[in-house]
Design a protein around this motif. Structure first.
Motif, PDB file in Angstrom:
ATOM      1  N   ILE A 167       9.371  -4.329  -2.657  1.00 51.33           N
ATOM      2  CA  ILE A 167       8.014  -4.570  -2.180  1.00 51.33           C
ATOM      3  C   ILE A 167       7.700  -6.059  -2.137  1.00 51.33           C
ATOM      4  O   ILE A 167       7.022  -6.535  -1.216  1.00 51.33           O
ATOM      5  CB  ILE A 167       6.993  -3.816  -3.053  1.00 51.33           C
ATOM      6  CG1 ILE A 167       7.239  -2.309  -2.965  1.00 51.33           C
ATOM      7  CG2 ILE A 167       5.564  -4.144  -2.642  1.00 51.33           C
ATOM      8  CD1 ILE A 167       6.457  -1.494  -3.984  1.00 51.33           C
ATOM      9  N   VAL A 168       8.194  -6.825  -3.087  1.00 48.11           N
ATOM     10  CA  VAL A 168       7.964  -8.270  -3.105  1.00 48.11           C
ATOM     11  C   VAL A 168       9.186  -9.021  -2.589  1.00 48.11           C
ATOM     12  O   VAL A 168       9.116  -9.764  -1.610  1.00 48.11           O
ATOM     13  CB  VAL A 168       7.615  -8.762  -4.524  1.00 48.11           C
ATOM     14  CG1 VAL A 168       7.424 -10.283  -4.531  1.00 48.11           C
ATOM     15  CG2 VAL A 168       6.360  -8.076  -5.034  1.00 48.11           C
ATOM     16  N   HIS A 169      10.331  -8.804  -3.225  1.00 44.07           N
ATOM     17  CA  HIS A 169      11.485  -9.663  -2.961  1.00 44.07           C
ATOM     18  C   HIS A 169      12.196  -9.360  -1.655  1.00 44.07           C
ATOM     19  O   HIS A 169      12.522 -10.281  -0.895  1.00 44.07           O
ATOM     20  CB  HIS A 169      12.442  -9.614  -4.156  1.00 44.07           C
ATOM     21  CG  HIS A 169      11.855 -10.228  -5.377  1.00 44.07           C
ATOM     22  ND1 HIS A 169      11.797 -11.578  -5.581  1.00 44.07           N
ATOM     23  CD2 HIS A 169      11.231  -9.665  -6.455  1.00 44.07           C
ATOM     24  CE1 HIS A 169      11.196 -11.843  -6.721  1.00 44.07           C
ATOM     25  NE2 HIS A 169      10.833 -10.696  -7.274  1.00 44.07           N
ATOM     26  N   SER A 170      12.441  -8.095  -1.363  1.00 45.53           N
ATOM     27  CA  SER A 170      13.072  -7.806  -0.081  1.00 45.53           C
ATOM     28  C   SER A 170      12.131  -8.081   1.084  1.00 45.53           C
ATOM     29  O   SER A 170      12.573  -8.526   2.148  1.00 45.53           O
ATOM     30  CB  SER A 170      13.564  -6.356  -0.025  1.00 45.53           C
ATOM     31  OG  SER A 170      14.859  -6.250  -0.582  1.00 45.53           O
ATOM     32  N   VAL A 171      10.845  -7.816   0.896  1.00 52.39           N
ATOM     33  CA  VAL A 171       9.894  -8.178   1.955  1.00 52.39           C
ATOM     34  C   VAL A 171       9.978  -9.678   2.229  1.00 52.39           C
ATOM     35  O   VAL A 171      10.061 -10.123   3.387  1.00 52.39           O
ATOM     36  CB  VAL A 171       8.461  -7.754   1.572  1.00 52.39           C
ATOM     37  CG1 VAL A 171       7.430  -8.444   2.459  1.00 52.39           C
ATOM     38  CG2 VAL A 171       8.307  -6.241   1.695  1.00 52.39           C
ATOM     39  N   HIS A 207       0.820  -1.214   0.000  1.00 47.07           N
ATOM     40  CA  HIS A 207       0.000   0.000   0.000  1.00 47.07           C
ATOM     41  C   HIS A 207       0.854   1.262   0.000  1.00 47.07           C
ATOM     42  O   HIS A 207       0.482   2.267  -0.615  1.00 47.07           O
ATOM     43  CB  HIS A 207      -0.921   0.003   1.219  1.00 47.07           C
ATOM     44  CG  HIS A 207      -1.843   1.189   1.274  1.00 47.07           C
ATOM     45  ND1 HIS A 207      -3.007   1.270   0.534  1.00 47.07           N
ATOM     46  CD2 HIS A 207      -1.754   2.369   1.947  1.00 47.07           C
ATOM     47  CE1 HIS A 207      -3.597   2.427   0.757  1.00 47.07           C
ATOM     48  NE2 HIS A 207      -2.858   3.108   1.616  1.00 47.07           N
ATOM     49  N   TRP A 208       1.985   1.214   0.660  1.00 45.15           N
ATOM     50  CA  TRP A 208       2.826   2.406   0.786  1.00 45.15           C
ATOM     51  C   TRP A 208       3.251   2.961  -0.575  1.00 45.15           C
ATOM     52  O   TRP A 208       3.439   4.163  -0.726  1.00 45.15           O
ATOM     53  CB  TRP A 208       4.067   2.094   1.600  1.00 45.15           C
ATOM     54  CG  TRP A 208       3.801   1.748   3.029  1.00 45.15           C
ATOM     55  CD1 TRP A 208       2.591   1.777   3.678  1.00 45.15           C
ATOM     56  CD2 TRP A 208       4.758   1.301   3.989  1.00 45.15           C
ATOM     57  NE1 TRP A 208       2.736   1.389   4.972  1.00 45.15           N
ATOM     58  CE2 TRP A 208       4.054   1.083   5.198  1.00 45.15           C
ATOM     59  CE3 TRP A 208       6.122   1.053   3.955  1.00 45.15           C
ATOM     60  CZ2 TRP A 208       4.702   0.636   6.357  1.00 45.15           C
ATOM     61  CZ3 TRP A 208       6.760   0.615   5.093  1.00 45.15           C
ATOM     62  CH2 TRP A 208       6.064   0.417   6.292  1.00 45.15           C
ATOM     63  N   THR A 209       3.407   2.083  -1.555  1.00 44.08           N
ATOM     64  CA  THR A 209       3.834   2.530  -2.891  1.00 44.08           C
ATOM     65  C   THR A 209       2.765   2.267  -3.939  1.00 44.08           C
ATOM     66  O   THR A 209       2.235   3.176  -4.560  1.00 44.08           O
ATOM     67  CB  THR A 209       5.144   1.826  -3.301  1.00 44.08           C
ATOM     68  OG1 THR A 209       6.163   2.100  -2.328  1.00 44.08           O
ATOM     69  CG2 THR A 209       5.613   2.335  -4.660  1.00 44.08           C
ATOM     70  N   ALA A 219      13.650   1.683   0.922  1.00 44.92           N
ATOM     71  CA  ALA A 219      14.235   0.374   1.213  1.00 44.92           C
ATOM     72  C   ALA A 219      14.387   0.163   2.719  1.00 44.92           C
ATOM     73  O   ALA A 219      14.107  -0.931   3.240  1.00 44.92           O
ATOM     74  CB  ALA A 219      15.582   0.239   0.517  1.00 44.92           C
ATOM     75  N   LEU A 220      14.843   1.197   3.425  1.00 42.82           N
ATOM     76  CA  LEU A 220      15.017   1.102   4.877  1.00 42.82           C
ATOM     77  C   LEU A 220      13.674   0.917   5.573  1.00 42.82           C
ATOM     78  O   LEU A 220      13.556   0.132   6.529  1.00 42.82           O
ATOM     79  CB  LEU A 220      15.715   2.365   5.391  1.00 42.82           C
ATOM     80  CG  LEU A 220      16.088   2.376   6.886  1.00 42.82           C
ATOM     81  CD1 LEU A 220      17.111   1.290   7.170  1.00 42.82           C
ATOM     82  CD2 LEU A 220      16.651   3.742   7.281  1.00 42.82           C
ATOM     83  N   SER A 221      12.652   1.617   5.106  1.00 44.99           N
ATOM     84  CA  SER A 221      11.322   1.512   5.707  1.00 44.99           C
ATOM     85  C   SER A 221      10.754   0.108   5.541  1.00 44.99           C
ATOM     86  O   SER A 221      10.184  -0.471   6.484  1.00 44.99           O
ATOM     87  CB  SER A 221      10.374   2.529   5.067  1.00 44.99           C
ATOM     88  OG  SER A 221      10.837   3.850   5.252  1.00 44.99           O
ATOM     89  N   TYR A 222      10.915  -0.456   4.352  1.00 48.27           N
ATOM     90  CA  TYR A 222      10.412  -1.803   4.116  1.00 48.27           C
ATOM     91  C   TYR A 222      11.171  -2.841   4.942  1.00 48.27           C
ATOM     92  O   TYR A 222      10.578  -3.791   5.469  1.00 48.27           O
ATOM     93  CB  TYR A 222      10.488  -2.149   2.634  1.00 48.27           C
ATOM     94  CG  TYR A 222       9.364  -1.556   1.824  1.00 48.27           C
ATOM     95  CD1 TYR A 222       8.044  -1.927   2.059  1.00 48.27           C
ATOM     96  CD2 TYR A 222       9.615  -0.615   0.827  1.00 48.27           C
ATOM     97  CE1 TYR A 222       7.011  -1.381   1.324  1.00 48.27           C
ATOM     98  CE2 TYR A 222       8.583  -0.064   0.087  1.00 48.27           C
ATOM     99  CZ  TYR A 222       7.279  -0.449   0.338  1.00 48.27           C
ATOM    100  OH  TYR A 222       6.243   0.094  -0.386  1.00 48.27           O
ATOM    101  N   ALA A 223      12.475  -2.664   5.059  1.00 48.06           N
ATOM    102  CA  ALA A 223      13.266  -3.587   5.876  1.00 48.06           C
ATOM    103  C   ALA A 223      12.829  -3.524   7.329  1.00 48.06           C
ATOM    104  O   ALA A 223      12.653  -4.568   7.990  1.00 48.06           O
ATOM    105  CB  ALA A 223      14.753  -3.256   5.741  1.00 48.06           C
TER     106      ALA A 223
END
Length: 449
Positions: free
Chosen positions: A192-196, A171-173, A395-399
């Motif tokens: 959004i998919v792979h690092s998550v 949702h964030w992006t 990237a930092l936020s998703y991590a």
């Protein structure tokens, strides 16, 4: 002569049908309807390719682990999509694409329900394209937790990743949330998919602990013991399936069957994957003295993950560089996570998806050339540090979001239903202990663990 007359008649009928079909189309179908039809066909086809990636993930994981756990892996890849699809239908779509609450989470369209009179055709089209992405994020975790996870625990965390962790992140992006407003760019999901999936895999592997016999003490020093997979050809087949499916993953993210940049996306995707495989082969050859098969396979996947964020905004040269770096990173990361951090990741999922998802996301801020989107220009093309800074924040936020929520999820599972099989069950294999089955009936399987 008779044959010639029949051939002429057939050609005449074809010509009549073609011309007549054109006239009918012009008379009865609007350009908007034709556009919608192309988009429907393209997105459902792309979704089908991404769905086929489930088979690729299963084959890679089976090939790089031991034979005694093959049936368990098949069940996990079948059921993470099955339970995940229901969870994404019930709550995931609403959290990801519902009416936003402060740019952080969606809050409407539960169970894919909309007001009466809503045209559901494009919504069903978009849902089927998005649910396969949710399944990808969930199934990434399977590899890092292979060969020692309770099946009930796997079902539980698949529901929460597909129904909560991934949709909120999306949702964030993609749902128009706060990172979209900031200008963060992740075309098809490096982060959004792979690092998550990769960061969730890291949390799961830490909470779960290593496989029995993976790390041993020798003279007070912890040594990593190799546990070879049982079928490299199967792992290779899985990688080729994933590469094939990635054309749906990346090119499908144009979201339109009439978008003329589809070829551009397919080209940059291919070049990055090829460069990743070459780089991983060379580095492993230098490091280990031989060209390592599993590292080269993971190099191709690393290149694919790395290009996924920027595939639409980088040129072919940029995609090759991104792939080369990804191929190097995956070898270094696998060795560091295993030999230094002593985190057991049987298939290298953390390195392929987490580390290279991060790299690919940051690479947008370096290599975006501004051609397809003049608002996204990387550092190396005169855009300064602005886009790079935005990519870093995203990237930092998703991590942070994924690691915190995944650690909580896995710890709760561990304290309630339990997350790991016992030592006896692990040694005899999860096929027998979890499913009372034998994937290779009639074959004698040897194991020193």
């Amino acid at each position: 002569m008779k044959g010639k007359r029949i051939a002429s008649l057939v050609l005449a009928v074809i010509a009549l049908l073609v011309s007549g079909g054109t006239i009918v189309a012009q008379d009865t179908l609007s350009s908007e309807t034709i556009q919608a039809a192309f988009d429907m066909i393209w997105l459902v086809l792309a979704a089908s390719l991404v769905f086929f990636m489930q088979a690729g993930f299963a084959m890679v994981e089976i090939g790089l682990t031991r034979a005694k756990n093959s049936g368990n892996i098949i069940m996990k890849n079948l059921m993470d999509f099955s339970v995940g699809a229901i969870a994404y239908w019930a709550v995931g779509w609403a959290l990801m694409y519902g009416e936003t609450l402060g740019g952080f989470v969606g809050s409407s369209a539960w169970f894919l329900s909309y007001p009466a009179g809503t045209d559901m055709s494009p919504l069903y089209r978009d849902w089927i394209f998005q649910v396969v992405f949710a399944a990808t994020a969930a199934t990434i975790v399977s590899g890092s937790m292979a060969e020692r996870t309770k099946f009930t625990a796997y079902l539980a965390y698949s529901v929460f990743i597909s129904g909560l962790i991934y949709p909120v992140a999306g949702h964030w992006t993609w749902g128009g949330g706060w990172l979209a407003e900031l200008g963060f760019h992740d075309f098809a999901g490096s982060t959004i998919v792979h690092s998550v999936g990769g960061w969730a895999a890291l949390a799961g592997a830490i909470v779960l602990g290593p496989r029995a016999g993976k790390y041993v003490k020798v003279n007070g020093k912890t040594i990593s013991k190799a546990i070879p997979g049982h079928n490299l050809p199967l792992a290779a087949l899985g990688v080729f399936i994933l590469w094939f499916g990635w054309f749906g993953f990346n090119a499908g993210s144009t979201l339109s069957g009439t978008d003329m940049t589809i070829g551009h996306v397919a080209t940059t995707t291919t070049l990055a994957a090829a460069a990743g495989a070459v780089a991983a082969m060379v580095i492993s050859w230098i490091w280990f003295g031989k060209a390592d098969v599993s590292m080269s396979l993971n190099g191709a996947l690393a290149g694919l993950v790395g290009i996924t964020a920027g595939t639409w905004v980088v040129n072919p040269l940029g995609s090759v560089i991104i792939g080369l770096v990804a191929g190097v990173l995956v070898v270094l990361s696998v060795e560091f996570i295993d030999k230094v951090l002593h985190i057991d990741d049987p298939v290298g999922a953390i390195s392929v998806h987490g580390v290279n998802g991060l790299w690919g996301t940051l690479a947008v801020g370096l290599f975006a050339d501004g051609v397809n989107d003049p608002s996204i220009v990387g550092l190396f093309y005169g855009g300064g540090f602005g886009q790079l800074g935005t990519q870093f924040i995203g990237a930092l936020s998703y991590a942070g979001w994924t690691l915190v929520t995944a650690f909580i999820l896995f710890l709760v599972i561990k304290k309630t239903i339990g997350i790991r099989v016992n030592e006896k069950e692990e040694r005899e294999g999860l096929d027998l202990s979890e499913h009372a089955t034998d994937s290779y009936s009639g074959f004698q399987i040897f194991s020193n663990l």
